[in-house]
Write an enzyme that holds these catalytic residues in place. Structure first.
Site, PDB file in Angstrom:
ATOM      1  N   ASP A 290       3.798   3.665  -1.820  1.00 25.04           N
ATOM      2  CA  ASP A 290       2.970   4.855  -2.066  1.00 25.04           C
ATOM      3  C   ASP A 290       2.375   5.400  -0.770  1.00 25.04           C
ATOM      4  O   ASP A 290       1.220   5.827  -0.737  1.00 25.04           O
ATOM      5  CB  ASP A 290       1.860   4.536  -3.079  1.00 25.04           C
ATOM      6  N   ASP A 292       2.434   8.263   1.032  1.00 26.52           N
ATOM      7  CA  ASP A 292       2.680   9.698   1.179  1.00 26.52           C
ATOM      8  C   ASP A 292       2.615  10.125   2.646  1.00 26.52           C
ATOM      9  O   ASP A 292       1.801   9.616   3.417  1.00 26.52           O
ATOM     10  CB  ASP A 292       1.611  10.496   0.430  1.00 26.52           C
TER      11      ASP A 292
END
Length: 520
Positions: A290, A292
C-alpha cells in the site's frame, strides 16, 4: 445555501499567466501548491528568522464541520476555503468575516477510505473549482458560491470518491479520483473550465490490449486501483502534467494480479492538452504494501553531478527519495530517507533491488516502512533560497497480513490488513533533503507520526503543524525551532502565507478552525 453579504473587489479575469507566474504575485495564493509546480514557497519576508518570535493570532474562523485538510486560496483580499462534507466558504482575508457559505449534503451512505475530506479549490476567472466527495467536479461563482455547473466523474456506489484540489492548466481543470481500496480503476481527468465538459481522460490502470496491459494477469486490471487522490503539478515549458498514482488492488494479495501492475505506484507525465502519456516511472512495481506514489511531485531545475537538469523530485511512500529527469523519467538520484527493509536500493535500471521474502503472509510479515509509508500525502515544500526540499516522514514499521478476498463491487477490497508491533507507537520526523544529492541535511524528530503539510518562505523559515496542535516555525537551514503556538486542535493541513495591505499573514486549518497569524 446561505449567502452572507456581498463580495466586492474580485478580479474576474484570471488568465493562465497569473497562475504560471504565481511566484511573482507572492502576496496571493491562487493554486493548491502556490504555483503550478507545487513548491509551496512564499517570497514574503516580513516574517523572518528575526521577527517570527513576534507572531501572534489575528483572527479565527470556526467552521463547525469537523477536521480539515484544506489549503485555502487567497487573492483580492478574500480567502476561499473548500472544507469537508461539501462545505465551501469565502472569508475576508483581513478579518475572517464570512462573506458566503454554501453546502451540498453528500448522498448516503458513502463507503470511504478516510472521511469526507477536501483539500482545496482551484480558480480561473470568475469560477472556483472543487470536487465533491461523491465524485463530482463543481464550478462555483466566485461572488456568491452558487453552483455554475457540476459534472459527475465516477459512480460513488462503486467505491469512487473525490478529495483532491483541482489543478487549472490553460482552459482545463484537471483532477484525480480516490477509491483504490474498493477495486476501482483510477484516472486523471481534464474538463473544460467554462462548461464542465470532459475533454480527456487518462486511465491509470492499463487495460487489456493497451500499452502496459500485459503487466496485469487475467482481468485483474478491471479492479486495479491506482487512484490519483493528491493534486499533480505542471511544467509550462514542457507542457507536461505530472501526476502520482496509488496502490494496485487488492493492496496486499499480489497473487491475484501478477506482474508489475502498470501504472500503479507511478508518476505519469501527460501532455496537458491531450492527456497522452509521454513517459512514466514506476517507483514500486507490483506493490503489496500500500505504498501509494501520490506524494507531491515538484518540477525544479537543478545541477546534479555538475550537469544542469530539469528535475522532478518526490519523497515516496516506499521510503526512498527520488530525483528524476522530468523530460524522460530517468532516475538521477535515489536514496532511502527512513528505515527500509524491503529493498537494498534502486538499481541502474531504476527498479528497486528487492530483498527476498518481504511480502505479506497469512501469518504476518514485518516490513519497514509501514502502511502509511515513510512520507505519505501531506504537502511538501521546496525552497529556492536554501535549495532544500522539506517533507515529513513516519518512522513506522508494520506486520503486513495477506488473505484471499473475493471482489464485490463497491465494497472494501484490501486483502488484508496490518498491525503495529506490540507495545510500540509510530514516531516521525521533519526532514530537509538536498535534491541534488538525495542526502538529508537536517531532521527534527517528532514524538508521534506527522500529520500536517509544510510551507517554506523567503524569510528563511519552514512552517508545519503536528497532531498535538502545535504550529511550528523552523530555521530552514538548520532545523532549529524558532517559534511555536498551541492552536488547540490537531493539525492535518498545510500552512500558507499571504499579504494584504502591507501585512504578511500565516494561515492554517487546525481542527475545524481557520487561524491566521501576523506580527504583533
Amino acid at each position: 445555501m446561505k449567502l452572507y453579504g456581498r463580495l466586492t473587489g474580485i478580479a474576474l479575469l484570471l488568465g493562465t499567466a497569473l497562475l504560471v507566474n504565481a511566484q511573482t504575485n507572492s502576496g496571493e495564493w491562487r493554486t493548491y501548491g502556490q504555483n503550478p509546480q507545487g513548491w509551496r514557497y512564499s517570497d514574503l519576508t516580513q516574517i523572518d528568522t528575526r521577527t517570527v518570535a513576534r507572531l501572534a493570532p489575528k483572527w479565527i474562523y470556526q467552521t463547525n464541520v469537523g477536521g480539515s485538510e484544506t489549503t485555502p486560496l487567497v487573492f483580492d483580499g478574500m480567502m476561499f476555503v473548500a472544507g469537508p462534507s461539501n462545505n465551501s466558504w469565502a472569508l475576508d482575508a483581513i478579518t475572517g468575516r464570512p462573506v458566503w457559505h454554501v453546502h451540498k449534503t453528500p448522498p448516503g451512505p458513502l463507503d470511504l477510505c478516510c472521511g469526507e475530506v477536501n483539500r482545496g479549490f482551484a480558480v480561473q476567472g470568475d469560477k472556483l473549482f472543487r470536487v465533491n466527495i461523491e465524485g463530482t467536479l463543481v464550478a462555483l461563482d466566485i461572488k456568491s458560491g452558487a453552483t455554475l455547473w457540476e459534472t459527475p466523474m465516477a459512480d460513488y456506489k462503486q467505491g469512487y470518491s473525490a478529495t483532491a484540489a483541482p489543478l487549472v492548466v490553460k482552459n482545463l481543470v484537471l483532477t484525480g479520483i480516490a477509491g483504490a481500496e474498493f477495486g476501482t480503476r483510477g484516472f486523471v481527468d481534464a474538463y473544460d473550465a467554462q462548461t464542465g465538459k470532459r475533454m480527456w481522460r487518462f486511465n491509470t490502470v492499463a487495460g487489456q490490449g493497451e500499452p502496459g496491459g500485459e503487466s496485469w494477469s487475467g482481468d485483474s486490471w478491471k479492479r486495479g486501483g491506482a487512484s490519483t487522490w493528491i493534486t499533480g503539478s505542471y511544467d509550462p515549458e514542457l507542457n507536461l502534467v505530472y501526476w502520482g498514482t496509488g496502490n494496485p488492488g487488492p493492496d496486499m494479495d499480489g497473487d491475484v494480479r501478477r506482474g508489475d501492475n502498470l501504472y500503479s505506484c507511478s508518476v505519469v507525465a501527460l501532455d496537458a492538452d491531450t492527456g497522452k502519456l509521454k513517459w512514466f516511472y514506476q517507483f514500486t512495481p507490483h506493490d503489496v504494501h500500500d505504498w501509494d506514489a501520490i506524494s507531491d511531485l515538484l518540477p525544479v531545475d537543478l545541477t546534479v553531478d555538475g550537469r544542469k537538469v530539469k528535475a522532478l523530485i518526490q519523497a515516496n511512500r516506499n521510503g526512498f527519495f527520488y530525483t528524476l529527469d522530468r523530460t524522460n523519467g530517468k532516475v538521477l538520484k535515489a536514496r532511502a530517507y527512513t528505515k527500509v527493509t524491503w529493498a537494498d536500493g534502486i538499481g541502474p535500471d531504476g527498479r528497486p533491488i528487492l530483498i527476498a521474502g518481504q511480502e505479506p503472509t497469512e501469518e504476518g510479515k514485518y516490513a519497514c516502512p509501514g502502511l502509511g509509508g515513510g512520507h505519505n500525502w501531506q504537502a511538501t515544500t521546496y525552497s529556492p533560497r536554501s535549495g532544500l526540499y522539506y517533507f515529513s516522514s513516519s518512522e513506522n514499521c508494520h506486520l503486513f497480513y495477506k488473505s484471499r478476498q473475493e471482489f464485490t463491487a463497491g465494497q472494501w477490497y484490501q486483502a488484508s490488513n496490518v498491525e503495529g508491533p506490540p507495545g510500540t507507537h509510530g514516531t516521525g520526523a521533519i526532514l530537509a533533503v538536498d535534491p541534488t544529492t538525495a542526502q538529508t541535511k537536517w531532521r527534527f524528530d517528532m514524538v508521534t507520526t506527522p500529520s500536517a503539510g509544510l510551507l517554506a518562505t523567503a524569510g528563511g523559515l519552514v512552517f508545519t503543524g503536528d497532531p498535538q496542535g502545535y504550529l511550528i516555525a523552523f530555521d530552514d537551514r538548520t532545523g532549529k525551532v524558532l517559534w511555536k503556538f498551541q492552536t488547540g486542535a490537531s493539525i492535518h493541513a498545510p500552512p500558507i502565507s499571504y499579504a494584504v495591505a502591507g501585512t504578511q499573514y500565516i494561515a492554517i486549518a487546525a481542527g475545524d478552525s481557520i487561524i491566521t497569524f501576523a506580527l504583533k
